[in-house]
Each structure stands twice: as C-alpha cells, then as structure tokens.
Design a protein around this motif. Structure first.
Motif, PDB file in Angstrom:
ATOM      1  N   GLU A   1       7.915  12.601   5.460  1.00 60.75           N
ATOM      2  CA  GLU A   1       9.238  12.120   5.073  1.00 60.75           C
ATOM      3  C   GLU A   1      10.158  13.276   4.722  1.00 60.75           C
ATOM      4  OE1 GLU A   1      10.905   9.279   5.234  1.00 60.75           O
ATOM      5  OE2 GLU A   1       9.149   8.598   6.307  1.00 60.75           O
TER       6      GLU A   1
ATOM      7  N   SER B   1       6.216  11.943   0.940  1.00 59.83           N
ATOM      8  CA  SER B   1       5.225  12.576   1.818  1.00 59.83           C
ATOM      9  C   SER B   1       5.849  13.751   2.570  1.00 59.83           C
ATOM     10  CB  SER B   1       4.666  11.561   2.816  1.00 59.83           C
ATOM     11  OG  SER B   1       5.648  11.246   3.786  1.00 59.83           O
TER      12      SER B   1
ATOM     13  N   LYS C   1       4.167   7.846  -0.313  1.00 62.93           N
ATOM     14  CA  LYS C   1       4.815   7.698   1.000  1.00 62.93           C
ATOM     15  C   LYS C   1       6.274   8.153   0.950  1.00 62.93           C
ATOM     16  CE  LYS C   1       1.893   4.233   3.101  1.00 62.93           C
ATOM     17  NZ  LYS C   1       1.778   2.897   3.657  1.00 62.93           N
TER      18      LYS C   1
ATOM     19  N   ASN D   1       7.960   0.507   4.369  1.00 60.51           N
ATOM     20  CA  ASN D   1       6.729   1.274   4.145  1.00 60.51           C
ATOM     21  C   ASN D   1       6.786   2.107   2.866  1.00 60.51           C
ATOM     22  OD1 ASN D   1       8.619   3.034   5.366  1.00 60.51           O
ATOM     23  ND2 ASN D   1       6.983   4.336   6.159  1.00 60.51           N
TER      24      ASN D   1
ATOM     25  N   ASN E   1       5.774   3.070  -3.386  1.00 59.03           N
ATOM     26  CA  ASN E   1       4.593   3.863  -3.062  1.00 59.03           C
ATOM     27  C   ASN E   1       5.114   5.292  -3.003  1.00 59.03           C
ATOM     28  OD1 ASN E   1       2.588   5.378  -1.812  1.00 59.03           O
ATOM     29  ND2 ASN E   1       1.872   3.624  -0.609  1.00 59.03           N
TER      30      ASN E   1
END
Length: 173
Positions: free
Chosen positions: A153, A150, A147, A127, A144
């Motif tokens: 995370e 984030s 992500k 992801n 990304n």
C-alpha cells in the motif's frame, strides 16, 4: 467458567475520529498516543505521509489516513494526536504513526460485535476493514491496520503520487 470464556472472546480496540468518522484499531497494536508536534517532511513521499518524527531516537513515519482514504486533510487542533502503532511490514514489526483528529475511547468488541462492512457508504477500501464494530448504538469502522499500512500500500501510494494524469508511456517515449 462461561463468564471467563466471554471475557476471552472480547478484544479491545482504541477508537479515534478522522474526518467525521469513528475508526478502531486493535489495542495490542497500539504502542502509545502522543501529542501532534513538529514533523520533518521528506521530499518525494506520497501526500498521505505527512513526515517523520523522532520517537526516543527512532525515525517514525507518520501517515495521514484521511488523505490515504481520499478524504481532505483535517486541520490540526489541540485534540489532534499521533497514534503510534506496530504493524507487520513484510514479516518485520515496524513502528509507524497515524494522525487522528482525536482519540475517543477503548471499547470491548467480541467477534459477534464485528459485522461484515457493507460494500457501499464508506470511503475506506473494503480490504482495509475487518468490519463494522457495534459499540452500543453506533458503529465504528474496524481497521486492519496491517493492510492499511502494508509495504504494498505504501509503494502504491508512491507510484500513485508520482503518476501523471494522461501519461501512458514509459520514460523517454
């Protein structure tokens, strides 16, 4: 007209090296590249957050993606740098730094050049990847970065860093 459309479909990516692999991040999210310098460590942060820097009066956290991806931290050399990126953190634009062993180049990749990543052979969670970018005869891992960095995370990193192996109970149990 067709040439103009092809140019419009192209997106530029900054490529950089990390633990022997080449990664890419969208150039529009890159604000600048600075030399690796003195970082201020912050107590009780996850190991992947190397510290913070003062960037023109702003406190900017610096994340070591190698550690975040479960790789060993690379030695700091004269080519080590910090890529300053702007990510969307809970709907707010946030400036963060990522450590890179070295910056490679800016590449143009069209949507056709980015293929789905295989579910094996990479240390990076699926992801976190937009895909595998075909840059000539080689592939780059297209991240990304929203992500990867984030708030979920980052908080997962904090809870993982504070977890004790084999401890299943709540505090005080």
């Amino acid at each position: 007209m067709n040439e103009e459309k092809n140019t419009m479909d192209q997106t530029q990516y900054l490529t950089f090296h990390l633990a022997g692999e080449e990664y890419a991040v969208g150039i529009l999210q890159v604000k600048e590249i600075i030399a690796y310098g003195t970082l201020t460590t912050v107590p009780q942060t996850p190991p992947s957050i190397r510290g913070v820097i003062n960037l023109r009066g702003s406190v900017v956290p610096v994340v070591d993606l190698a550690l975040k991806f479960g790789l060993s931290a690379s030695a700091v050399t004269n080519r080590t740098c910090i890529v300053i990126v702007e990510v969307n953190l809970d709907g707010e634009p946030t400036v963060m730094g990522i450590v890179a062993d070295s910056v490679s180049q800016v590449v143009d990749l069209s949507a056709h050049d980015i293929l789905p990543a295989p579910s094996f052979g990479t240390q990076v969670r699926m992801n976190f990847l937009q895909g595998m970018g075909k840059a000539g005869a080689r592939f780059v891992l297209v991240l990304n970065i929203d992500k990867v960095l984030s708030s979920t995370e980052l908080s997962n990193s904090v809870s993982t860093a504070g977890a004790q192996p084999g401890f299943a109970g709540a505090p005080g149990e």
